[in-house]
Design an enzyme around this catalytic site. Structure first.
Site, PDB file in Angstrom:
ATOM      1  N   GLU A  85     -31.033   4.775  59.295  1.00  0.00           N
ATOM      2  CA  GLU A  85     -31.897   5.394  58.295  1.00  0.00           C
ATOM      3  C   GLU A  85     -32.686   4.354  57.494  1.00  0.00           C
ATOM      4  OE1 GLU A  85     -29.308   9.176  56.989  1.00  0.00           O
ATOM      5  OE2 GLU A  85     -28.258   7.397  57.644  1.00  0.00           O
ATOM      6  N   SER A 100     -28.143  11.577  59.531  1.00  0.00           N
ATOM      7  CA  SER A 100     -29.417  11.871  60.190  1.00  0.00           C
ATOM      8  C   SER A 100     -29.250  12.500  61.567  1.00  0.00           C
ATOM      9  CB  SER A 100     -30.272  10.605  60.318  1.00  0.00           C
ATOM     10  OG  SER A 100     -30.780  10.254  59.069  1.00  0.00           O
ATOM     11  N   TYR A 104     -37.217  13.837  60.905  1.00  0.00           N
ATOM     12  CA  TYR A 104     -38.156  12.768  60.574  1.00  0.00           C
ATOM     13  C   TYR A 104     -39.409  12.697  61.433  1.00  0.00           C
ATOM     14  CZ  TYR A 104     -33.970  11.297  58.197  1.00  0.00           C
ATOM     15  OH  TYR A 104     -32.864  11.274  57.412  1.00  0.00           O
ATOM     16  N   ARG A 155     -26.178  15.452  47.284  1.00  0.00           N
ATOM     17  CA  ARG A 155     -26.713  16.722  47.781  1.00  0.00           C
ATOM     18  C   ARG A 155     -25.619  17.350  48.642  1.00  0.00           C
ATOM     19  NH1 ARG A 155     -30.522  15.565  51.847  1.00  0.00           N
ATOM     20  NH2 ARG A 155     -29.008  16.459  53.245  1.00  0.00           N
ATOM     21  N   ASP A 211     -24.589  20.246  51.355  1.00  0.00           N
ATOM     22  CA  ASP A 211     -25.255  21.062  52.375  1.00  0.00           C
ATOM     23  C   ASP A 211     -24.345  22.167  52.892  1.00  0.00           C
ATOM     24  OD1 ASP A 211     -27.228  19.189  51.994  1.00  0.00           O
ATOM     25  OD2 ASP A 211     -26.980  18.223  53.944  1.00  0.00           O
ATOM     26  N   GLU A 267     -21.484  19.529  54.435  1.00  0.00           N
ATOM     27  CA  GLU A 267     -21.260  18.116  54.094  1.00  0.00           C
ATOM     28  C   GLU A 267     -21.814  17.774  52.726  1.00  0.00           C
ATOM     29  OE1 GLU A 267     -23.441  15.098  56.045  1.00  0.00           O
ATOM     30  OE2 GLU A 267     -25.248  16.294  56.329  1.00  0.00           O
ATOM     31  N   ASN A 324     -23.833  14.453  50.744  1.00  0.00           N
ATOM     32  CA  ASN A 324     -24.557  13.193  50.923  1.00  0.00           C
ATOM     33  C   ASN A 324     -24.623  12.514  49.570  1.00  0.00           C
ATOM     34  OD1 ASN A 324     -25.716  13.381  53.808  1.00  0.00           O
ATOM     35  ND2 ASN A 324     -26.116  15.388  52.910  1.00  0.00           N
ATOM     36  N   GLY A 355     -31.730  11.726  50.786  1.00  0.00           N
ATOM     37  CA  GLY A 355     -33.137  11.340  50.934  1.00  0.00           C
ATOM     38  C   GLY A 355     -33.848  11.511  49.601  1.00  0.00           C
TER      39      GLY A 355
HETATM   40  N1  LIG Z   1     -20.512  23.589  62.524  1.00  0.00           N
HETATM   41  C1  LIG Z   1     -21.826  23.702  62.714  1.00  0.00           C
HETATM   42  N2  LIG Z   1     -22.376  24.863  63.121  1.00  0.00           N
HETATM   43  C2  LIG Z   1     -23.709  24.991  63.325  1.00  0.00           C
HETATM   44  N3  LIG Z   1     -24.590  23.992  63.164  1.00  0.00           N
HETATM   45  C3  LIG Z   1     -24.122  22.785  62.776  1.00  0.00           C
HETATM   46  C4  LIG Z   1     -22.725  22.572  62.530  1.00  0.00           C
HETATM   47  N4  LIG Z   1     -22.550  21.307  62.158  1.00  0.00           N
HETATM   48  C5  LIG Z   1     -23.765  20.735  62.173  1.00  0.00           C
HETATM   49  N5  LIG Z   1     -24.714  21.605  62.545  1.00  0.00           N
HETATM   50  C6  LIG Z   1     -26.159  21.283  62.705  1.00  0.00           C
HETATM   51  O1  LIG Z   1     -26.312  19.883  62.902  1.00  0.00           O
HETATM   52  C7  LIG Z   1     -27.028  19.283  61.800  1.00  0.00           C
HETATM   53  C8  LIG Z   1     -26.467  17.904  61.500  1.00  0.00           C
HETATM   54  O2  LIG Z   1     -25.097  17.971  61.200  1.00  0.00           O
HETATM   55  P1  LIG Z   1     -24.473  17.317  59.882  1.00  0.00           P
HETATM   56  O3  LIG Z   1     -23.011  17.582  59.884  1.00  0.00           O
HETATM   57  O4  LIG Z   1     -25.237  17.787  58.706  1.00  0.00           O
HETATM   58  O5  LIG Z   1     -24.706  15.758  60.129  1.00  0.00           O
HETATM   59  P2  LIG Z   1     -25.628  14.659  59.417  1.00  0.00           P
HETATM   60  O6  LIG Z   1     -24.703  13.964  58.458  1.00  0.00           O
HETATM   61  O7  LIG Z   1     -26.040  13.755  60.522  1.00  0.00           O
HETATM   62  O8  LIG Z   1     -26.742  15.367  58.722  1.00  0.00           O
HETATM   63  C9  LIG Z   1     -26.894  20.294  60.683  1.00  0.00           C
HETATM   64  O9  LIG Z   1     -27.956  20.160  59.754  1.00  0.00           O
HETATM   65  C10 LIG Z   1     -26.947  21.603  61.446  1.00  0.00           C
HETATM   66  O10 LIG Z   1     -28.283  21.894  61.857  1.00  0.00           O
HETATM   67 MG   LIG Z   2     -26.665  16.945  57.409  1.00  0.00          MG
END
Ligand SMILES: Nc1ncnc2c1ncn2[C@@H]1O[C@H](COP(=O)(O)OP(=O)(O)O)[C@@H](O)[C@H]1O
Ligand SMILES: [Mg+2]
Length: 335
Positions: free
Chosen positions: A13, A162, A231, A270, A272, A286, A288, A292
């Site tokens: 990132e 990311s 991105y 943030r 999510d 999650e 963060n 960003g």
């Molecule tokens: N359990 C889940 N069910 C459905 N979609 C998911 C799930 N986990 C992640 N995603 C999808 O993958 C994306 C990235 O996962 P995330 O855990 O937020 O990782 P990062 O820390 O890389 O952002 C999420 O924004 C969502 O679109």
């Molecule tokens: Mg995420």
């Protein structure tokens, strides 16, 4: 007051961090702060804008150390605008603790716990937050994954961001591929149940006594929110505030503050969420701890919608860094 803005860094990132860091430095100047911009290269070299190399020493200091001149540049607060490994995971924070410099954001524990998706989810579960069923694997244990999670599932390196190294698996073949990919990036991999066509909601948290913003919604232009949709394409949309019932808005704000406290975050984060479109059930996905922070990023945009401008937000973060530092200085070291 003089603020050192750290940006770039040794992570995937790097580029995003440069954009966030430059707009934060600009806003700090407009708010009347003096700034010193430090860019950390991909191979970990710290430089000022004039190219001189600086570092932070792991002993109580007054600021940055100019390597060639053997001289210190006094700094009042450090603003580490770094995402991902070696920036958002407690490593830089550890160095800043040893240097006894006030800094923006979470400390070592909050940063590390918020970065590792397995630890983060365990702390969320412990705080009774609704999370998708998740397991941690340290090798491609297909049998265990099929038994505990099943398909479809998401496979993620534990310590990245990311969406790098993340894949969805609908069957054993895709699971094998997803595990191979994830283990390229980390020795710890989390596998979790996929939420069906989720709505993606995000909420900003600010303060030492944390407050939550209005939630916003991300509408990715891909099957899920991938690196490219984050991105490289312009097609992902931010909806601020998200169209949610009052009770869901309240729930999300309450969960955000609980998630922030659960990992020991400080200053800003943030949080999510994923909402199952069919059942309406809300899951915490999650946190963060250094989200960003470009002018168009969700974190500052949500505060803007809640009445706090970008400039006021960054100066508030500097004040929080000083408050946090004072609290720590007031603690006894020995009896
Ligand atoms: N359990 C889940 N069910 C459905 N979609 C998911 C799930 N986990 C992640 N995603 C999808 O993958 C994306 C990235 O996962 P995330 O855990 O937020 O990782 P990062 O820390 O890389 O952002 C999420 O924004 C969502 O679109
Ligand atoms: Mg995420």
């Amino acid at each position: 007051m003089k603020i050192a803005v750290l940006m770039g860094g040794q992570s995937g990132e790097h580029e995003v961090s440069l954009i966030s860091g430059n707009s934060i430095a600009q806003a700090l100047k407009e708010e009347g702060y003096e700034t010193v911009v430090v860019t950390i290269s991909l191979d970990g070299i710290w430089r000022l804008e004039d190219g001189r190399e600086v570092t932070i020493l792991p002993k109580p200091s007054k600021g940055l150390w100019l390597i060639e001149e053997c001289k210190e540049i006094p700094i009042d607060v450090v603003f580490p605008v770094l995402h991902g490994p070696k920036g958002e995971d407690g490593t830089i924070q550890g160095l800043l603790e040893l240097a006894a410099l006030p800094y923006v954001g979470s400390g070592v524990l909050g940063s590390a716990a918020g970065m590792d998706k397995a630890v983060m989810k365990a702390l969320f579960r412990d705080a009774n937050l609704p999370v998708p069923k998740t397991i941690l694997v340290v090798w491609a244990d297909i049998k265990l994954i099929e038994q505990e999670i099943g398909y479809p599932c998401f496979v993620k390196p534990a310590n990245l961001g990311s969406s790098v190294g993340i894949n969805k698996a609908r069957n054993r073949k895709e699971l094998e591929f997803a595990l191979t990919e994830a283990f390229k990036f980390d020795t710890r991999v989390v596998v979790e149940e996929a939420i069906n066509e989720p709505r993606e909601i995000e909420c900003s948290v600010l303060g030492l006594e944390p407050k939550a913003s209005l939630p916003g919604e991300i509408v990715p232009d891909a099957e899920f929110y991938t690196y490219e949709s984050k991105y490289q394409s312009q097609a992902s949309k931010l909806i601020i505030p998200a169209a949610l019932s009052d009770s869901d808005t309240k729930k999300i704000q309450e969960y955000s503050i609980r998630a922030f406290r659960a990992v020991g975050a400080e200053g800003l984060s943030r949080v999510d969420f994923l909402i199952d479109r069919k059942t309406g059930k809300i899951y915490v996905n999650e946190i963060n701890t250094m989200p960003g922070f470009t002018q168009i990023s969700m974190y500052p945009k949500l505060w803007e919608a809640s009445g706090l401008s970008y400039g006021k937000l960054v100066s508030q973060l500097v004040k929080l860094a000083l408050q946090r530092n004072k609290r720590r200085l007031d603690l006894k070291i020995c009896r």
